[in-house]
Design a protein around this motif. Sequence first.
Motif, mmCIF file in Angstrom:
data_model
loop_
_atom_site.group_PDB
_atom_site.id
_atom_site.type_symbol
_atom_site.label_atom_id
_atom_site.label_comp_id
_atom_site.label_asym_id
_atom_site.label_seq_id
_atom_site.Cartn_x
_atom_site.Cartn_y
_atom_site.Cartn_z
ATOM 1 N N ILE A 307 0.895 -1.137 -0.052
ATOM 2 C CA ILE A 307 -0.001 -0.144 0.054
ATOM 3 C C ILE A 307 0.934 1.282 -0.058
ATOM 4 O O ILE A 307 0.360 2.255 -0.173
ATOM 5 C CB ILE A 307 -0.977 0.103 1.225
ATOM 6 C CG1 ILE A 307 -0.126 -0.215 2.500
ATOM 7 C CG2 ILE A 307 -2.010 -1.048 0.957
ATOM 8 C CD1 ILE A 307 -1.064 0.023 3.637
ATOM 9 N N GLY A 308 2.088 1.199 0.111
ATOM 10 C CA GLY A 308 3.030 2.335 0.182
ATOM 11 C C GLY A 308 3.269 3.017 1.342
ATOM 12 O O GLY A 308 3.889 4.283 1.306
ATOM 13 N N PHE A 309 2.625 2.749 2.454
ATOM 14 C CA PHE A 309 2.653 3.622 3.726
ATOM 15 C C PHE A 309 2.560 2.458 4.703
ATOM 16 O O PHE A 309 1.950 1.548 4.461
ATOM 17 C CB PHE A 309 1.862 4.700 3.677
ATOM 18 C CG PHE A 309 0.310 4.432 3.842
ATOM 19 C CD1 PHE A 309 -0.377 4.525 5.212
ATOM 20 C CD2 PHE A 309 -0.380 4.228 2.905
ATOM 21 C CE1 PHE A 309 -1.364 4.195 5.349
ATOM 22 C CE2 PHE A 309 -1.844 3.756 3.098
ATOM 23 C CZ PHE A 309 -2.251 4.098 4.210
ATOM 24 N N ASP A 310 2.713 3.000 5.906
ATOM 25 C CA ASP A 310 2.814 1.971 7.240
ATOM 26 C C ASP A 310 1.541 2.861 8.131
ATOM 27 O O ASP A 310 1.616 3.513 8.566
ATOM 28 C CB ASP A 310 3.890 2.056 7.919
ATOM 29 C CG ASP A 310 3.972 1.257 9.144
ATOM 30 O OD1 ASP A 310 2.600 0.582 9.186
ATOM 31 O OD2 ASP A 310 4.898 0.853 9.789
ATOM 32 N N PRO A 311 0.298 1.972 7.962
ATOM 33 C CA PRO A 311 -0.609 2.377 8.708
ATOM 34 C C PRO A 311 -0.481 2.309 10.135
ATOM 35 O O PRO A 311 -1.281 3.192 11.064
ATOM 36 C CB PRO A 311 -1.963 1.289 8.499
ATOM 37 C CG PRO A 311 -1.533 0.963 6.900
ATOM 38 C CD PRO A 311 0.001 0.962 6.987
ATOM 39 N N ALA A 312 0.491 1.698 10.828
ATOM 40 C CA ALA A 312 0.766 1.533 12.109
ATOM 41 C C ALA A 312 1.263 2.948 12.625
ATOM 42 O O ALA A 312 1.272 3.209 13.797
ATOM 43 C CB ALA A 312 2.070 0.665 12.231
ATOM 44 N N LEU A 313 1.537 3.689 11.680
ATOM 45 C CA LEU A 313 2.203 4.978 12.103
ATOM 46 C C LEU A 313 1.088 6.253 11.989
ATOM 47 O O LEU A 313 1.526 7.171 12.138
ATOM 48 C CB LEU A 313 3.432 5.434 11.130
ATOM 49 C CG LEU A 313 4.652 4.363 11.181
ATOM 50 C CD1 LEU A 313 5.763 5.123 10.111
ATOM 51 C CD2 LEU A 313 5.172 4.307 12.564
ATOM 52 N N LEU A 314 -0.144 5.583 11.508
ATOM 53 C CA LEU A 314 -1.137 6.890 11.569
ATOM 54 C C LEU A 314 -1.571 7.280 13.022
ATOM 55 O O LEU A 314 -1.573 6.550 13.993
ATOM 56 C CB LEU A 314 -2.551 6.393 11.077
ATOM 57 C CG LEU A 314 -2.308 5.829 9.389
ATOM 58 C CD1 LEU A 314 -3.683 4.964 9.121
ATOM 59 C CD2 LEU A 314 -2.443 7.134 8.504
ATOM 60 N N PRO A 315 -1.931 8.692 12.909
ATOM 61 C CA PRO A 315 -2.345 9.228 14.255
ATOM 62 C C PRO A 315 -3.629 8.498 14.450
ATOM 63 O O PRO A 315 -4.345 8.279 13.509
ATOM 64 C CB PRO A 315 -2.212 10.674 14.106
ATOM 65 C CG PRO A 315 -2.109 10.902 12.716
ATOM 66 C CD PRO A 315 -1.520 9.703 11.988
ATOM 67 N N MET A 345 -8.645 -6.644 8.925
ATOM 68 C CA MET A 345 -8.619 -6.574 10.229
ATOM 69 C C MET A 345 -9.483 -7.584 10.684
ATOM 70 O O MET A 345 -8.773 -7.917 11.754
ATOM 71 C CB MET A 345 -9.625 -5.466 10.293
ATOM 72 C CG MET A 345 -8.996 -3.865 9.796
ATOM 73 S SD MET A 345 -10.270 -2.605 10.102
ATOM 74 C CE MET A 345 -9.932 -1.567 8.701
ATOM 75 N N LEU A 346 -10.472 -8.110 10.413
ATOM 76 C CA LEU A 346 -11.198 -9.446 10.855
ATOM 77 C C LEU A 346 -10.252 -10.597 10.910
ATOM 78 O O LEU A 346 -10.418 -11.310 12.181
ATOM 79 C CB LEU A 346 -12.371 -9.754 10.070
ATOM 80 C CG LEU A 346 -13.511 -8.544 10.229
ATOM 81 C CD1 LEU A 346 -14.751 -8.964 8.918
ATOM 82 C CD2 LEU A 346 -14.142 -8.837 11.444
ATOM 83 N N ARG A 347 -9.622 -10.762 10.125
ATOM 84 C CA ARG A 347 -8.805 -12.148 9.835
ATOM 85 C C ARG A 347 -7.259 -12.045 10.977
ATOM 86 O O ARG A 347 -6.676 -12.997 11.425
ATOM 87 C CB ARG A 347 -8.257 -12.468 8.668
ATOM 88 C CG ARG A 347 -9.538 -12.901 7.856
ATOM 89 C CD ARG A 347 -9.404 -13.039 6.311
ATOM 90 N NE ARG A 347 -8.622 -14.521 6.220
ATOM 91 C CZ ARG A 347 -7.999 -15.000 5.205
ATOM 92 N NH1 ARG A 347 -8.372 -14.403 4.048
ATOM 93 N NH2 ARG A 347 -7.366 -15.982 5.219
ATOM 94 N N LEU A 348 -7.023 -10.831 11.377
ATOM 95 C CA LEU A 348 -5.948 -10.673 12.473
ATOM 96 C C LEU A 348 -6.717 -10.031 13.593
ATOM 97 O O LEU A 348 -5.863 -9.934 14.703
ATOM 98 C CB LEU A 348 -5.183 -9.578 11.806
ATOM 99 C CG LEU A 348 -4.063 -10.025 10.820
ATOM 100 C CD1 LEU A 348 -3.448 -8.896 9.862
ATOM 101 C CD2 LEU A 348 -2.990 -10.831 11.251
ATOM 102 N N GLY A 349 -7.973 -10.268 13.758
ATOM 103 C CA GLY A 349 -8.594 -10.034 15.162
ATOM 104 C C GLY A 349 -8.466 -8.666 15.542
ATOM 105 O O GLY A 349 -8.654 -8.441 16.931
ATOM 106 N N TYR A 357 -1.825 -3.251 11.507
ATOM 107 C CA TYR A 357 -0.739 -3.370 11.161
ATOM 108 C C TYR A 357 0.407 -3.102 12.114
ATOM 109 O O TYR A 357 1.539 -3.716 12.110
ATOM 110 C CB TYR A 357 -0.463 -2.034 10.044
ATOM 111 C CG TYR A 357 -0.639 -2.467 8.468
ATOM 112 C CD1 TYR A 357 0.486 -2.610 7.867
ATOM 113 C CD2 TYR A 357 -1.805 -2.427 8.172
ATOM 114 C CE1 TYR A 357 -0.069 -2.945 6.500
ATOM 115 C CE2 TYR A 357 -2.171 -2.911 6.999
ATOM 116 C CZ TYR A 357 -1.135 -3.100 6.141
ATOM 117 O OH TYR A 357 -1.363 -3.314 4.878
ATOM 118 N N LEU A 358 -0.132 -2.778 13.436
ATOM 119 C CA LEU A 358 0.532 -2.842 14.639
ATOM 120 C C LEU A 358 0.795 -4.549 14.961
ATOM 121 O O LEU A 358 1.817 -5.021 15.389
ATOM 122 C CB LEU A 358 -0.009 -2.209 15.721
ATOM 123 C CG LEU A 358 0.222 -0.670 15.981
ATOM 124 C CD1 LEU A 358 -0.662 -0.081 16.853
ATOM 125 C CD2 LEU A 358 1.619 -0.129 16.096
#
Length: 441
Positions: A307-315, A345-349, A357-358
Amino acid sequence: MQDPYPHSSHRRRFMAATAAGMALPVLAQPQPADKLERGSTRVSGFANAEMDFQLMRQLGTARYGGAAVGECLALAQRIRNGVPASWVSEFTAAARRQESDAQARALRSHAVSARDQYLVACNSYRAAEYYCGVQDPEHARLGLKSRECFLAAVRGLDDRVEEVFLSFGGATLPAYYVRAAGRRGQKSKTLMLISGYDGTLEETWLSYGRAALERGYHLMLFSGPGQMDTLRFHPGMSFIPEYEHIGRLALDHVLARPATDPRRVALMGISFGGYFATRIAAHEPRVRALIANSPIVDLHAYMVSFIGFDPALLPENKDVRLDEIDHIPDSAIPLQTREMMRNLMLRLGQTSFRQTYLRLRDFRVDDDSLRRLSCPALALVGTGEGAEPLVQSEHFLRAVGGPATRHVFTAEEGAEGHCQTGNLAYSAAVSMDWLDELFGA
């Protein structure tokens, strides 16, 4: 040069006139009601890249009996570009038609024709399952129909295909064990196969299982938490990083069988399964050879590259929560992308994209574990997969403790895509020949 038609004066006049550039009179002829064509199906896919890849994935299985090229292209003409519901509807209708045809042929004692049609129906149900949301009850139903058609297809193999269920945490994980032809009572080589995020046991049998059986391998096809096969029976069961626990169960089952030669047990992981298999082999010395397709050692980095960016770093105020997805307009995030986000999301609970992403950061094979991976290993990767899979394959080669080699597939071979879906037989040739040279006959 002598004229081969010496008595054809009309032909000689036609050739002379053409050579001189003369205009020839057009003879009046009755026009046919319809223009004569070779056929109405056209070789064209989708503008949407993900849907086009899924079409290629389906086409690729034609080599081993999982699809018919013309049927897939005819389906593509009816499916609305980038609309998951249209894909599900058309592939479900095709699967039902193919299954009905198989049943009718079986009733007339045409066992070979019925088997072939059941396999195509099995894979069409799988294709429909792919784009169906995991919260939709239809998702499990389509998956179970795929399984049902597969079992109907392999019924002719007598007792060679067995349904297996591995006990894990109060649940049962579906698997298949397949005995190679003519190997009854003999200790022989075994290939264990695990797929990834959206592959299935039945698709894996089509992609690599048939190729391995032809080369005399017993098969153990197995799955774990979060995978498609498991979701059919346990819809709320999410992925776990510690797939070595699943590998241990599968190995225990294989090594308890008298036909298993423990010195020749190989493990192959496909897509996300490249991570699962690498993690298993790093913890399990009973694995005597590893094929990682691709060799994923950091699933978080791998997914970020898509996706070209890391959603874990989103505020937190920019995060997308599970309960918000249906309220996002198409102009902000396309429908297909929203469905893929929801399923992940669902499959990673998890309940949000950021949290998902975290969580993916836990899915790693660290260098200490890689150094413990001492069996011979083959890393498969394609030039069309992007930079991150190539980077991770290089890291894999440097970090593993045993002998490792890499094969890079190219566009010229039609195998550059993810897991070589465009040329499965060539991928099987590369991987199985490597394994044969290692294990022998």
